[in-house]
Write a protein that holds these residues in place. Sequence first.
Motif, PDB file in Angstrom:
ATOM      1  N   ASP A   9      32.004  43.600  35.494  1.00 31.03           N
ATOM      2  CA  ASP A   9      32.048  44.751  36.388  1.00 31.03           C
ATOM      3  C   ASP A   9      33.006  45.776  35.775  1.00 31.03           C
ATOM      4  O   ASP A   9      34.126  45.428  35.404  1.00 31.03           O
ATOM      5  CB  ASP A   9      32.552  44.284  37.758  1.00 31.03           C
ATOM      6  N   PRO A  10      32.593  47.037  35.641  1.00 30.15           N
ATOM      7  CA  PRO A  10      33.464  48.048  35.016  1.00 30.15           C
ATOM      8  C   PRO A  10      34.827  48.166  35.697  1.00 30.15           C
ATOM      9  O   PRO A  10      35.819  48.495  35.038  1.00 30.15           O
ATOM     10  CB  PRO A  10      32.679  49.353  35.169  1.00 30.15           C
ATOM     11  N   ARG A  11      34.888  47.881  36.978  1.00 22.53           N
ATOM     12  CA  ARG A  11      36.184  47.965  37.669  1.00 22.53           C
ATOM     13  C   ARG A  11      37.181  46.973  37.091  1.00 22.53           C
ATOM     14  O   ARG A  11      38.370  47.263  36.983  1.00 22.53           O
ATOM     15  CB  ARG A  11      36.004  47.722  39.167  1.00 22.53           C
ATOM     16  N   PHE A  12      36.716  45.789  36.695  1.00 24.44           N
ATOM     17  CA  PHE A  12      37.606  44.792  36.109  1.00 24.44           C
ATOM     18  C   PHE A  12      38.079  45.219  34.722  1.00 24.44           C
ATOM     19  O   PHE A  12      39.244  45.049  34.368  1.00 24.44           O
ATOM     20  CB  PHE A  12      36.938  43.421  36.041  1.00 24.44           C
ATOM     21  N   THR A  13      37.158  45.775  33.950  1.00 23.77           N
ATOM     22  CA  THR A  13      37.514  46.260  32.620  1.00 23.77           C
ATOM     23  C   THR A  13      38.527  47.395  32.720  1.00 23.77           C
ATOM     24  O   THR A  13      39.516  47.428  31.979  1.00 23.77           O
ATOM     25  CB  THR A  13      36.251  46.741  31.870  1.00 23.77           C
ATOM     26  N   LEU A  14      38.313  48.312  33.646  1.00 20.92           N
ATOM     27  CA  LEU A  14      39.246  49.428  33.817  1.00 20.92           C
ATOM     28  C   LEU A  14      40.597  48.946  34.359  1.00 20.92           C
ATOM     29  O   LEU A  14      41.646  49.465  33.968  1.00 20.92           O
ATOM     30  CB  LEU A  14      38.632  50.493  34.717  1.00 20.92           C
ATOM     31  N   ALA A  15      40.588  47.964  35.229  1.00 21.32           N
ATOM     32  CA  ALA A  15      41.847  47.400  35.729  1.00 21.32           C
ATOM     33  C   ALA A  15      42.608  46.726  34.583  1.00 21.32           C
ATOM     34  O   ALA A  15      43.832  46.841  34.493  1.00 21.32           O
ATOM     35  CB  ALA A  15      41.576  46.399  36.845  1.00 21.32           C
ATOM     36  N   ASN A  16      41.898  46.057  33.705  1.00 15.62           N
ATOM     37  CA  ASN A  16      42.525  45.434  32.546  1.00 15.62           C
ATOM     38  C   ASN A  16      43.141  46.506  31.647  1.00 15.62           C
ATOM     39  O   ASN A  16      44.250  46.339  31.138  1.00 15.62           O
ATOM     40  CB  ASN A  16      41.491  44.602  31.774  1.00 15.62           C
ATOM     41  N   GLU A  17      42.436  47.616  31.479  1.00 16.26           N
ATOM     42  CA  GLU A  17      42.968  48.712  30.665  1.00 16.26           C
ATOM     43  C   GLU A  17      44.223  49.324  31.312  1.00 16.26           C
ATOM     44  O   GLU A  17      45.202  49.625  30.634  1.00 16.26           O
ATOM     45  CB  GLU A  17      41.903  49.782  30.485  1.00 16.26           C
ATOM     46  N   ARG A  18      44.208  49.493  32.626  1.00 14.04           N
ATOM     47  CA  ARG A  18      45.395  50.021  33.320  1.00 14.04           C
ATOM     48  C   ARG A  18      46.579  49.070  33.166  1.00 14.04           C
ATOM     49  O   ARG A  18      47.715  49.517  32.997  1.00 14.04           O
ATOM     50  CB  ARG A  18      45.089  50.257  34.802  1.00 14.04           C
ATOM     51  N   GLN A  76      39.979  40.555  28.278  1.00 10.84           N
ATOM     52  CA  GLN A  76      38.646  41.132  28.117  1.00 10.84           C
ATOM     53  C   GLN A  76      37.637  40.069  27.695  1.00 10.84           C
ATOM     54  O   GLN A  76      36.518  40.035  28.204  1.00 10.84           O
ATOM     55  CB  GLN A  76      38.703  42.277  27.099  1.00 10.84           C
TER      56      GLN A  76
END
Length: 113
Positions: A9-18, A76
């Motif tokens: 889910d892109p939200r998880f990837t973006l949360a990991n990036e944050r 990731q």
Amino acid sequence: MDPSRDEPDPRFTLANERTFLTWLSTSLALSAGGVAMAAVSADVFVPWMRTVLALTLVSLSALCAAMAYPRWRRVQRALRGGTPLPEPALAPLLGYGVAAVAVLAMVLILMSR
């Protein structure tokens, strides 16, 4: 096999990036604290203790920055592979390190009064 199923889910990837960026922000703050501690005037703390505190903060900064990307990469991979997330090995080191610096600084402040 549908390739879109392999993508997290892109939200998880973006949360990991944050989270990765937050580790870098923390590293920058620790580095600034170390530089500030080194610049404290000689009459505030014993010079050798200022140096120890400054080096500890800058070392924690370097450790934090150096481990941020490998942590991001492991998380990731886990997200993409559907495996459990890795333990945050850096968090205890950082927490205890900052706590030790704070306690030493408090002791030095109390001793200088």
